[in-house]
Design an enzyme around this catalytic site. Structure first.
Site: not given
Length: 493
Positions: A463, A467
């Site tokens: 992350h 995204d």
């Protein structure tokens, strides 16, 4: 002093010596020269001082050199000895296989650099060998004039008691490899165990009984088969109804042998690699995304292609389709086929799609990868998978097969389960876990119920650079390729 005079007199007349080991009270002395070995009984010497003489000149017949474990690359500093191909006294030539070792990345076969005779093995099976340390001692003529002092090996003296014991115990001990391993794990000398099998063969029960005597443990009696007489035809018991929906899982682990004490093992090999990789993975913030895929059309397509694959000598599973579809998706979302440095300052987009496949083996979890999937056909991927599976089952995967991965798929569904939480393998940035294929009811566009082949997929992504929207779009594209396999033809190159 009389003993010293005898020693000096013998040294002047015996010629060049390699070395003289321990001369001490109540022990024997062994002198080694070019052709003769002389052993003096302990009664000949009555003094308590220790003497040690050295000469590093070569003997006329050969020089004992220490064959050290060389650097095998990838920053590996230690390996586990998995199998010896030679034993003490064997003759070897250059490039003959000596042993097989396993690092935390691959198995490697070590070959000899010399012609000669094996004089000593420095490690037992499953022991840790270190790079730069002696692996075996080889007696050879090739280096007798140029051998360095550190390569001269002292020949250990054998006491009179040990010599006699070796003569008495010189017969070969009969035991299977499993029994020998059980004895080794419990530090038992087979020479101390009385065999009850044929030709005094040592059985597993002999080892367990020996352990019971040593530890005082009470072992359960061996179960005897119960003989049940056949029932008369009129009294034959009715057959139990078969429940097709219930399947009893078959345990694959080996039965635990009760030894009466705990056992501690060193973390080695692939398990050690797992510790290192998963510890690094803890630093990555994982983002999870799950979905389900209708594989009804793909199941039909595979059934049509299986005969063609068999003609080519290839076992065609679903995995080649999953891998190829992932590669086509990575062409549209290259960020998922990238790597990031430790400080997360630079992203490297990988040109090759080296897609890893997690495998469960007896050695532990391994992740070999199929190289350059972007230029491979489905049949080529299937052929490479067959090769990797065969080598992985035999524990013979090479370093090249296990390194260089850029993206990973884990087919946990072959064992069971639907959803998972896969852990990213650094320096990769994404991984997918595939669940088992289930036949479930679903609705079509007209609201009608039909039988569908459903598989669940669970994605994890780094992350820090990926995204959720990117992961979801990639998953949707991958899903579309699998739900409509013909659509893959549009993007094939």
């Amino acid at each position: 002093m009389a003993a010293v005079r005898v020693l000096r007199s013998y040294s002047r007349t015996a010629g060049r010596l390699i070395c003289v080991h321990h001369i001490r009270s109540c022990s024997s002395v062994r002198f080694i020269k070019s052709k003769y070995t002389s052993i003096f009984d302990k009664s000949a010497f009555k003094f308590s001082h220790q003497h040690r003489l050295f000469k590093t000149s070569a003997t006329s017949n050969g020089q004992i050199v220490q064959f050290k474990l060389s650097d095998i690359g990838e920053g590996i500093t230690e390996v586990t000895v998995k199998e010896w191909y030679v034993k003490e006294g064997d003759s070897v030539s250059q490039f003959d296989s000596i042993c097989e070792v396993q690092s935390d990345k691959a198995s490697v076969t070590i070959t000899s650099r010399y012609d000669g005779i094996i004089r000593k093995l420095h490690y037992n099976l499953d022991e840790i060998a270190y790079v730069g340390k002696p692996l075996v001692d080889i007696e050879t003529d090739a280096l007798k004039d140029v051998a360095s002092e550190e390569d001269v090996v002292e020949t250990p003296a054998v006491s009179h008691e040990e010599h006699t014991h070796q003569e008495i115990k010189g017969h070969k001990t009969l035991a299977t490899p499993a029994v020998r391993r059980l004895a080794m794990e419990n530090n038992i000398k087979l020479s101390e165990v009385v065999g009850t099998g044929k030709d005094n063969r040592i059985l597993k029960e002999d080892i367990l009984n020996y352990l019971a005597k040593q530890t005082g443990a009470i072992l359960p009696p061996s179960p005897k088969p119960e003989i049940i007489p056949p029932l008369p035809k009129s009294e034959t018991a009715p057959a139990a109804p078969k429940d097709k929906g219930t399947k009893i899982p078959i345990p694959i682990s080996k039965p635990i042998v009760f030894a009466g004490k705990d056992k501690t093992e060193t973390v080695t090999g692939f398990h050690k690699a797992m510790v290192k990789t998963m510890t690094a993975a803890l630093k990555i913030p994982h983002f999870g995304y799950c979905d389900e895929i209708d594989l009804t059309q793909l199941v039909q397509l595979r059934e049509e292609l299986k005969p063609l694959a068999q003609v080519r000598g290839i076992k065609l599973s679903f995995m080649p389709f999953f891998i190829k579809a992932a590669s086509l998706g990575l062409l549209h979302y290259p960020i998922l086929n990238a790597s990031v440095d430790e400080n997360c300052q630079n992203i490297t987009y990988k040109a090759s799609h080296n897609i890893g496949v997690a495998m469960d083996t007896e050695q532990g979890l391994i992740v070999p990868n199929v190289k350059n999937v972007q230029v491979c056909s489905v049949f080529e991927i299937a052929s490479e998978l067959n090769r990797l599976l065969t080598l992985g089952s035999a524990g013979q995967l090479g370093t090249n097969d296990l390194t260089g991965g850029t993206f990973t798929l884990s087919n946990i569904g072959t064992i069971g389960g639907t959803y998972a939480k896969p852990v990213i393998l650094p320096p990769e940035v994404a991984i997918g876990a595939l669940g088992k294929i289930q036949v479930l009811p679903r609705f079509n566009g007209n609201g009608e119920v039909f039988k569908a082949q459903i598989m669940n997929v669970s994605w994890s992504a780094d992350h820090r650079i990926i995204d959720g929207a990117t992961m979801a779009r990639f998953s949707n594209l991958w899903k579309s390729y699998l739900e409509n396999p013909a659509s893959m033809l549009l993007d094939l190159k």
